[in-house]
Write an enzyme that holds these catalytic residues in place. Structure first.
Site, PDB file in Angstrom:
ATOM      1  N   ASP A  89      -8.217   4.870  -1.513  1.00  0.00           N
ATOM      2  CA  ASP A  89      -6.944   4.842  -0.563  1.00  0.00           C
ATOM      3  C   ASP A  89      -6.790   6.276  -0.396  1.00  0.00           C
ATOM      4  OD1 ASP A  89      -4.842   3.963   0.561  1.00  0.00           O
ATOM      5  OD2 ASP A  89      -3.629   4.752  -1.114  1.00  0.00           O
ATOM      6  N   ASP A 104      -3.502   3.903  -5.749  1.00  0.00           N
ATOM      7  CA  ASP A 104      -2.328   4.199  -6.811  1.00  0.00           C
ATOM      8  C   ASP A 104      -1.252   3.433  -6.424  1.00  0.00           C
ATOM      9  OD1 ASP A 104      -1.823   5.611  -4.287  1.00  0.00           O
ATOM     10  OD2 ASP A 104      -0.107   6.794  -5.326  1.00  0.00           O
ATOM     11  N   ASP A 156      -1.867  -1.355  -3.302  1.00  0.00           N
ATOM     12  CA  ASP A 156      -3.537  -1.245  -3.711  1.00  0.00           C
ATOM     13  C   ASP A 156      -3.851  -2.344  -4.802  1.00  0.00           C
ATOM     14  OD1 ASP A 156      -3.787   0.690  -1.935  1.00  0.00           O
ATOM     15  OD2 ASP A 156      -3.194   2.352  -3.502  1.00  0.00           O
TER      16      ASP A 156
END
Length: 619
Positions: free
Chosen positions: A322, A516, A520
């Site tokens: 990410d 994080d 996610d």
């Protein structure tokens, strides 16, 4: 050394002295010689004999205690008193060494367990009272004095201090904390007194989650550990029956053929086979290697939930990251100021900060933070927010407007087009264009180093997924050095992209996802290996992940991979070493080329070598 280890060491020393003394004393009577050697034998081996007998009664016959008991008792029965006692003596030396090595490898985990707080200070009737952390309700004000651990996650309501976070993150540099800052449990307060309002119950705090994660890591075994467990389950009874066959079949065949039976010779070879076949080197060193790897990683702020994940990490060929909060800081900062002619950078930033002073939007906050001075709101009047465009106000009786390109077009003001990438804030003063300010999500200083480290560790492709606009995502990807970037994605789109990669990768290749945020969590669960940024990451991401990086440093992914590869290399070395030497000595023993002393090396010697090798995983 523990008290138990010291007792074993004393028994080893006593037994060694007696064996050496009785070996050199000339005793002709075999019964007296037997009685003498039984003294050191029972001193060193009574606990092994006891465990072997209990194992028989409990239905767990074929283990290393049974093998040692049968081999040594058998050796003494056929008159090999020195060899029988020596086997038990060296076996206990090996066990002591293994126990000491395990203790050393547990040290990192034990130090980690020191983050468990013993109490929380709660004020009652004007006095501080120590209570159990799990008795403290959410919203309670607790006091943490210098030298004490923060027992529960919360927000500082008064006080400032330096916090030692080394037990959590592996970093020795203290972190400064002041009023309004969030603090996590497990940190040690170094200097000032802190009053903290708790935001979680103790059971949900960071310290509890970490302890639970580490304590349960041994429950999730790797393929190598499961293989050794199954191997030992079948291997031990096979060699026991094989030794029995070696003791009985050749003498019987000799007698049938009219030759002497040589019962003692074949019995001794069978007993030697039992000593060689003890699977201690494998059963002890393989779990110890993984335990050492997990312990060594935890000392660097990398928490791995099981040896199966440590093993999977060594096979990872695709890493999907990410962007926000993983490769970037996840906070907006002013990265470029471009004033128009006749306007200074300071004036442009000041006017932008003042016109945005009443807004709590992240962009407004970043402008005020960059300005860095107290804002006198009395200077600001007639604030007008234009939705989707920006804001206008009178600052020192001058008409200031700040916003995006749409606002400039709405006001009919020509504007400059930035060459760099970021969120644009264009400013006008009394209808005249004053310049623009760029605000960007800042890339972490070691993000590029992290990607390079992953490539060095054997990762084939690093992919970045983000919901940002394509232009912003492409610029960040180019700066960081990732191989593939996918932008303008919703959480469901991220799962779909991971699914595509999972379908194209090889059967033995693993895919890891690093994230994080709470959005996610679905992707972390879907990937072969989920890696969460723990210190600032959401609880949901930490729960869904298999590996947690406690200080949000992406470069530690490569560190974790190096630890994993080294651990697996050590495991494979120990398996090959133990099996090659054991099977080689078993074959030589069956034909009489290996005596009991070689058997001791094949068992205890190989175990000590394997354990020493296993402890390297800690470094």
């Amino acid at each position: 050394m523990t008290r138990k280890q010291k007792k074993v060491l004393i028994r080893i020393l006593m037994s060694t002295v007696l064996v050496i003394a009785f070996y050199f004393i000339p005793i002709e009577n075999p019964y007296i010689r037997l009685a003498f050697f039984l003294i050191p034998y029972l001193i060193i081996g009574y606990d092994i004999l006891r465990k072997a007998i209990l194992g028989i009664f409990h239905g767990e016959v074929f283990d290393e205690n049974f093998l040692m008991a049968v081999a040594t008792v058998g050796a003494i029965v056929i008159g090999e008193y020195v060899e029988g006692t020596a086997v038990m003596l060296f076996y206990q030396i090996g066990e002591l060494f293994q126990s000491y090595a395990v203790g050393k490898s547990r040290k990192n985990i034990t130090e980690l367990m020191d983050i468990r707080p013993d109490y929380a200070n709660v004020e009652k009737d004007g006095q501080l009272v120590q209570v159990e952390p799990d008795e403290v309700a959410i919203g309670t004000i607790i006091t943490v004095q210098p030298g004490e651990k923060v027992p529960i996650d919360g927000v500082i309501v008064s006080g400032s201090s330096s916090l030692n976070t080394s037990a959590l993150t592996g970093e020795s540099l203290p972190r400064e904390a002041k009023e309004g800052d969030e603090v996590i449990s497990g940190c040690v307060n170094i200097s000032g007194v802190l009053r903290i309002r708790t935001t979680k119950e103790f059971g949900e705090s960071t310290v509890s989650k970490i302890l639970d994660l580490v304590e349960n890591s041994s429950m999730k075994k790797s393929r190598s550990e499961n293989f050794i467990t199954r191997f030992a389950r079948y291997y031990t009874p096979i060699v026991c029956f094989g030794a029995l066959a070696l003791a009985l079949c050749p003498p019987i065949i000799n007698i049938i053929m009219g030759n002497p039976g040589n019962w003692m010779q074949w019995a001794f070879r069978a007993l030697t086979t039992l000593v060689i076949s003890c699977p201690c080197a494998l059963v002890i060193s393989i779990p110890l290697s993984f335990f050492g790897g997990i312990g060594g990683a935890s000392a660097k702020g990398i928490l791995i939930k099981g040896s199966n994940y440590l093993e999977a990490l060594s096979e990872t060929k695709y890493v999907v990251c990410d962007k926000t909060g993983t490769l970037t800081k996840g906070v907006f900062e002013v990265t470029h100021i471009e004033p128009a002619d006749g306007i200074s950078k300071e004036e442009l930033l000041e006017m932008a900060a003042y016109v945005e002073s009443y807004s709590n939007h992240p962009i407004s906050k970043s402008l005020k933070k960059a300005y860095g001075k107290d804002i006198d709101t009395a200077r600001v009047q007639n604030v007008e927010e234009i939705s989707g465009h920006g804001v206008q106000a009178l600052v020192d009786e001058r008409r200031i407007a700040a916003g995006n390109v749409k606002l400039m077009k709405k006001l009919g003001v020509s504007y400059d087009v930035p060459q760099n990438v970021g969120t644009e804030v264009h400013v006008t003063i009394d209808g005249r264009y004053a310049g623009f300010i760029l605000i960007s999500d800042v890339i972490k200083p070691n993000a590029r180093e992290a990607v390079y480290g992953l490539k060095e560790a054997g990762v084939r492709q690093v992919v970045m997924l983000t919901g940002d606009a394509k232009r912003v995502a492409d610029a960040a990807a180019k700066e960081i050095g990732v191989d593939v970037v996918k932008s303008e994605l919703l959480p469901a789109d991220k799962v779909a992209e991971v699914e595509k990669l999972l379908d194209t990768k090889g059967a033995k290749e693993k895919l890891a996802f690093v994230g994080d945020g709470i959005n996610d969590a679905p992707v972390l669960s879907r990937a072969d290996l989920g890696i969460a940024m723990g210190a600032l990451g959401s609880d949901a991401a930490i729960e869904a992940a298999d590996i947690v990086l406690m200080d949000d440093d992406p470069a530690k992914i490569a560190t974790a991979m190096k630890i994993s590869k080294k651990t697996i290399r050590i495991v494979h070395q120990n398996i090959v070493l133990a099996l090659v030497i054991k099977f080689g000595c078993l074959g030589l023993s069956a034909v009489g080329f290996v005596n009991m002393w070689w058997a001791i090396f094949a068992d205890v010697g190989v175990m000590i070598i394997a354990v020493i090798n296993a402890t390297r995983a800690l470094k």
